[in-house]
Design a protein around this motif. Sequence first.
Motif, PDB file in Angstrom:
ATOM      1  N   THR A 514       1.647 -10.789  -0.325  1.00 26.61           N
ATOM      2  CA  THR A 514       0.232 -10.581  -0.653  1.00 26.61           C
ATOM      3  C   THR A 514      -0.667 -11.253   0.375  1.00 26.61           C
ATOM      4  O   THR A 514      -1.650 -10.661   0.851  1.00 26.61           O
ATOM      5  CB  THR A 514      -0.070 -11.138  -2.058  1.00 26.61           C
ATOM      6  N   ARG A 515      -0.322 -12.483   0.730  1.00 22.28           N
ATOM      7  CA  ARG A 515      -1.131 -13.219   1.708  1.00 22.28           C
ATOM      8  C   ARG A 515      -1.107 -12.524   3.062  1.00 22.28           C
ATOM      9  O   ARG A 515      -2.139 -12.434   3.748  1.00 22.28           O
ATOM     10  CB  ARG A 515      -0.612 -14.653   1.811  1.00 22.28           C
ATOM     11  N   TYR A 516       0.054 -12.006   3.455  1.00 26.11           N
ATOM     12  CA  TYR A 516       0.137 -11.311   4.736  1.00 26.11           C
ATOM     13  C   TYR A 516      -0.737 -10.059   4.734  1.00 26.11           C
ATOM     14  O   TYR A 516      -1.472  -9.799   5.697  1.00 26.11           O
ATOM     15  CB  TYR A 516       1.588 -10.932   5.038  1.00 26.11           C
ATOM     16  N   LEU A 517      -0.678  -9.276   3.661  1.00 22.91           N
ATOM     17  CA  LEU A 517      -1.476  -8.047   3.590  1.00 22.91           C
ATOM     18  C   LEU A 517      -2.966  -8.352   3.601  1.00 22.91           C
ATOM     19  O   LEU A 517      -3.767  -7.581   4.140  1.00 22.91           O
ATOM     20  CB  LEU A 517      -1.106  -7.262   2.342  1.00 22.91           C
ATOM     21  N   ALA A 518      -3.349  -9.472   3.007  1.00 20.43           N
ATOM     22  CA  ALA A 518      -4.766  -9.816   2.934  1.00 20.43           C
ATOM     23  C   ALA A 518      -5.301 -10.365   4.242  1.00 20.43           C
ATOM     24  O   ALA A 518      -6.481 -10.156   4.575  1.00 20.43           O
ATOM     25  CB  ALA A 518      -5.000 -10.826   1.817  1.00 20.43           C
ATOM     26  N   GLU A 519      -4.453 -11.063   5.011  1.00 26.49           N
ATOM     27  CA  GLU A 519      -4.933 -11.766   6.196  1.00 26.49           C
ATOM     28  C   GLU A 519      -4.661 -11.050   7.505  1.00 26.49           C
ATOM     29  O   GLU A 519      -5.348 -11.277   8.496  1.00 26.49           O
ATOM     30  CB  GLU A 519      -4.314 -13.167   6.242  1.00 26.49           C
ATOM     31  N   SER A 520      -3.646 -10.201   7.557  1.00 27.90           N
ATOM     32  CA  SER A 520      -3.287  -9.560   8.816  1.00 27.90           C
ATOM     33  C   SER A 520      -4.254  -8.425   9.145  1.00 27.90           C
ATOM     34  O   SER A 520      -4.863  -7.832   8.246  1.00 27.90           O
ATOM     35  CB  SER A 520      -1.860  -9.022   8.743  1.00 27.90           C
ATOM     36  N   PRO A 521      -4.399  -8.083  10.423  1.00 26.37           N
ATOM     37  CA  PRO A 521      -5.300  -6.984  10.801  1.00 26.37           C
ATOM     38  C   PRO A 521      -4.808  -5.616  10.360  1.00 26.37           C
ATOM     39  O   PRO A 521      -5.561  -4.657  10.364  1.00 26.37           O
ATOM     40  CB  PRO A 521      -5.340  -7.087  12.333  1.00 26.37           C
ATOM     41  N   GLY A 522      -3.598  -5.462   9.996  1.00 28.29           N
ATOM     42  CA  GLY A 522      -3.046  -4.191   9.507  1.00 28.29           C
ATOM     43  C   GLY A 522      -1.987  -4.527   8.487  1.00 28.29           C
ATOM     44  O   GLY A 522      -1.539  -5.662   8.378  1.00 28.29           O
ATOM     45  N   PRO A 523      -1.557  -3.560   7.693  1.00 30.71           N
ATOM     46  CA  PRO A 523      -1.917  -2.143   7.788  1.00 30.71           C
ATOM     47  C   PRO A 523      -3.102  -1.740   6.917  1.00 30.71           C
ATOM     48  O   PRO A 523      -3.602  -0.637   7.063  1.00 30.71           O
ATOM     49  CB  PRO A 523      -0.644  -1.473   7.281  1.00 30.71           C
ATOM     50  N   GLU A 537       2.185   7.632   2.022  1.00 29.85           N
ATOM     51  CA  GLU A 537       2.043   7.349   3.448  1.00 29.85           C
ATOM     52  C   GLU A 537       1.538   5.927   3.661  1.00 29.85           C
ATOM     53  O   GLU A 537       1.967   5.238   4.591  1.00 29.85           O
ATOM     54  CB  GLU A 537       1.091   8.347   4.091  1.00 29.85           C
ATOM     55  N   LEU A 538       0.615   5.497   2.803  1.00 33.65           N
ATOM     56  CA  LEU A 538       0.132   4.119   2.904  1.00 33.65           C
ATOM     57  C   LEU A 538       1.254   3.136   2.596  1.00 33.65           C
ATOM     58  O   LEU A 538       1.380   2.093   3.254  1.00 33.65           O
ATOM     59  CB  LEU A 538      -1.043   3.910   1.954  1.00 33.65           C
ATOM     60  N   CYS A 539       2.101   3.459   1.628  1.00 33.13           N
ATOM     61  CA  CYS A 539       3.252   2.600   1.327  1.00 33.13           C
ATOM     62  C   CYS A 539       4.162   2.489   2.547  1.00 33.13           C
ATOM     63  O   CYS A 539       4.618   1.402   2.909  1.00 33.13           O
ATOM     64  CB  CYS A 539       4.037   3.169   0.148  1.00 33.13           C
ATOM     65  N   ASP A 540       4.441   3.620   3.185  1.00 31.02           N
ATOM     66  CA  ASP A 540       5.291   3.599   4.379  1.00 31.02           C
ATOM     67  C   ASP A 540       4.646   2.778   5.482  1.00 31.02           C
ATOM     68  O   ASP A 540       5.329   2.018   6.191  1.00 31.02           O
ATOM     69  CB  ASP A 540       5.547   5.027   4.862  1.00 31.02           C
ATOM     70  N   ALA A 541       3.333   2.913   5.654  1.00 34.57           N
ATOM     71  CA  ALA A 541       2.641   2.150   6.695  1.00 34.57           C
ATOM     72  C   ALA A 541       2.744   0.656   6.438  1.00 34.57           C
ATOM     73  O   ALA A 541       2.875  -0.147   7.375  1.00 34.57           O
ATOM     74  CB  ALA A 541       1.170   2.575   6.760  1.00 34.57           C
ATOM     75  N   ILE A 542       2.691   0.264   5.174  1.00 36.34           N
ATOM     76  CA  ILE A 542       2.839  -1.157   4.840  1.00 36.34           C
ATOM     77  C   ILE A 542       4.222  -1.651   5.251  1.00 36.34           C
ATOM     78  O   ILE A 542       4.375  -2.712   5.860  1.00 36.34           O
ATOM     79  CB  ILE A 542       2.593  -1.379   3.339  1.00 36.34           C
ATOM     80  N   VAL A 543       5.253  -0.864   4.940  1.00 36.06           N
ATOM     81  CA  VAL A 543       6.622  -1.267   5.279  1.00 36.06           C
ATOM     82  C   VAL A 543       6.795  -1.366   6.790  1.00 36.06           C
ATOM     83  O   VAL A 543       7.370  -2.321   7.310  1.00 36.06           O
ATOM     84  CB  VAL A 543       7.631  -0.269   4.684  1.00 36.06           C
ATOM     85  N   TYR A 544       6.258  -0.393   7.527  1.00 40.64           N
ATOM     86  CA  TYR A 544       6.428  -0.384   8.972  1.00 40.64           C
ATOM     87  C   TYR A 544       5.749  -1.579   9.633  1.00 40.64           C
ATOM     88  O   TYR A 544       6.202  -2.067  10.669  1.00 40.64           O
ATOM     89  CB  TYR A 544       5.851   0.900   9.566  1.00 40.64           C
ATOM     90  N   ALA A 545       4.652  -2.042   9.044  1.00 37.63           N
ATOM     91  CA  ALA A 545       3.874  -3.115   9.666  1.00 37.63           C
ATOM     92  C   ALA A 545       4.376  -4.508   9.330  1.00 37.63           C
ATOM     93  O   ALA A 545       3.933  -5.482   9.935  1.00 37.63           O
ATOM     94  CB  ALA A 545       2.404  -2.996   9.258  1.00 37.63           C
ATOM     95  N   LEU A 546       5.310  -4.619   8.384  1.00 36.18           N
ATOM     96  CA  LEU A 546       5.756  -5.951   7.968  1.00 36.18           C
ATOM     97  C   LEU A 546       6.632  -6.580   9.033  1.00 36.18           C
ATOM     98  O   LEU A 546       7.530  -5.933   9.578  1.00 36.18           O
ATOM     99  CB  LEU A 546       6.526  -5.869   6.653  1.00 36.18           C
TER     100      LEU A 546
END
Length: 693
Positions: A514-523, A537-546
Amino acid sequence: MAYGDPGRGVDETSAAMLEALFTRSPVGLHLLDPQLRVVRLNTAAPALRGVSAQDMTGRPVRDVYRMVEGNDLETLLRRVLETGETLWQQLVRARTRDDPPEERCFEATAIRLEGRRGEVLGLAITAVDVTERERARSRARVLDAVRRSVGRTLDPVVSGEELVGALVPAFADIAVVEVVDSVLRGDEPPPAPLPPGTPLMRTAFRSGQVYPTQALPVGDVRRLPGPTPFTQALSDLRPRVVPLSPSTLWMPADPARANAMVASESHTLLVVPLALRGTVLGLVSLYRAGDSPPFDAGDRQLAVELAAHMALCVDNARRYVREHTIAATVQRQLLPRRPEAHTSLDTAYLSVTGGDPGAWYDTISLSGARTALVVGNVSGRGMNAAATMGQLRTVVRSLAAFDLAPDELLARLHDTAAELAFERASLPPGDPLRREALTADCVYAVHDALTGTCVLATAGHLAPVLVRPDRTVTVPDAPAGPPLGMAESAPFATAEFAVPAGSVLVFTSDPTLTRYLAESPGPLRAAPDYAERPLQELCDAIVYALPDGLGAGDAAVIVARTHAFPPDSCASWRLDGDDGAVATARTRVRKQLAAWDVDDETAFETQVIVSELVTNALRYGEPPIEVRLIHDRTLTCEVHDSGRAAPHLRHARVADEGGRGLYVAAQLAQAWGVRYTNTGKTVWTEQSLGDTR
């Protein structure tokens, strides 16, 4: 010896001692002149293997000993000649003049010899063969490296890669690990001898050569052709040291391996089975090539110890894979397969692979066009975590049916978790589950499509990420309650925040994620067009950016996008508390249902329900009274009043003139309930719309 001439006695004793050193001492002794040429060697000198002392006398030391690359003995000896500092027990490696040559280790000590006037006469060198000692030390280092580095994960493939990495080039020039394919899937290993046709997977390969030659690629699955040393080792579970040559009889039975051995110039094979308690898990094949010495009995014993350690690692991984597979299967059966459909809320789940079987997610349809979103995580691993997760998820769904506020629901869920923890602590002392604490984190949020708000309460540090339509990303400030199951019982608090239409909510069971998603510039900040983009597609983008270490496969994740509720699908009226309120409510309901094209039977039943609920509100409630109809996936009828008295269903007797209102409403409706708010209570019913929509 004459007592009157002590000097002569000393000279004779010294000469006798010198002669004894050069003829009978087990320590190699060399005398060199200042030009580092051999003046004399004793019979124990390593250079005299297979040659005479006369052949070595007068030759430079660099010709006498063929040093292994990196051991410049001549430079060290010249330094002793120049400085006079003794070279103590220098470890050097040289190749003998045997056929074939053998590399051996010697411990050399060099002392400068000086005359009576201080002139340099040469060097005296002692050499002790310490080959076996150094080989034992080298084997001990290899064994220690394997024990430290192999088996750090519960992945048999990774363990195989760790093993070959520790063995090449420290112990072998080429190393191969193959594991029975069914063992990799968590099945019980077959008993020895290995049944013919059993497939093995090549899980690891390492070669010290610049251009290695593989018989089979890593990942290849096939049975072993035979008979060969490999099949024999898997039959009797005995290691084998096998000399190799192009004319070896068994090679035609396995041409792929034979060609690879010839191409790599391997001269010795050491094959060791991976076995445990009479069962076969796989095979380790070690090769030495080129100038490396052949494997000996000590190497074979070391390989047996290495294989025993590797077999334990593979078996531990197999057991973990088996438990992991069962837990993942249970988890998949306990979790919803796909999100429920909601008029004002699109939801999608990230694929949970079972990496954390205690994680769960859920969406629950509530009355009044509301939706509950739940994400949680139970401590522990394996089946116990999956089973506890299923219990808590079931309790949440049961409590949600009572329309409890989020803080009240978590308080009751906390009591349930505490009871489960008490039962676990009461297990017999020998049960390992007794020593495993039961705690859980959970966030329970209720999204109200009609008001555009979300109310949530959390147990532990779980909170959603909110992405508004203007792309601002925030984490709502939600008070963190105690984890479920903890001994202390603190009150839970709720937080309410606006969720404009077109917003995206991301709930996760991992605060780090949660902290990573809130603070990182993407996804989330980089995602284009939230309004139209498919959520998957948004779910996939989250996985790809981790980044590594934050894989979504170990977390339960819900991604939800809100929509505005259709304004023409909801109607509400405030009623006066007079005798005509019931008739007014029936008339307005009838007209609204006709506008929605609801069939006559449902419309009539709804009018009866409204009459009974409004009558109860007038008799037992407090004004103001409000009626609301919601035309969604079901037809919802709500009657709100300011009273706090709890209505209850009763079965009136035949002679009673009243008391049947709520009973009649419950019979006509598909579901009914009571929801309490800060301003009073709402009695609601739901009716199926059938095919009218």
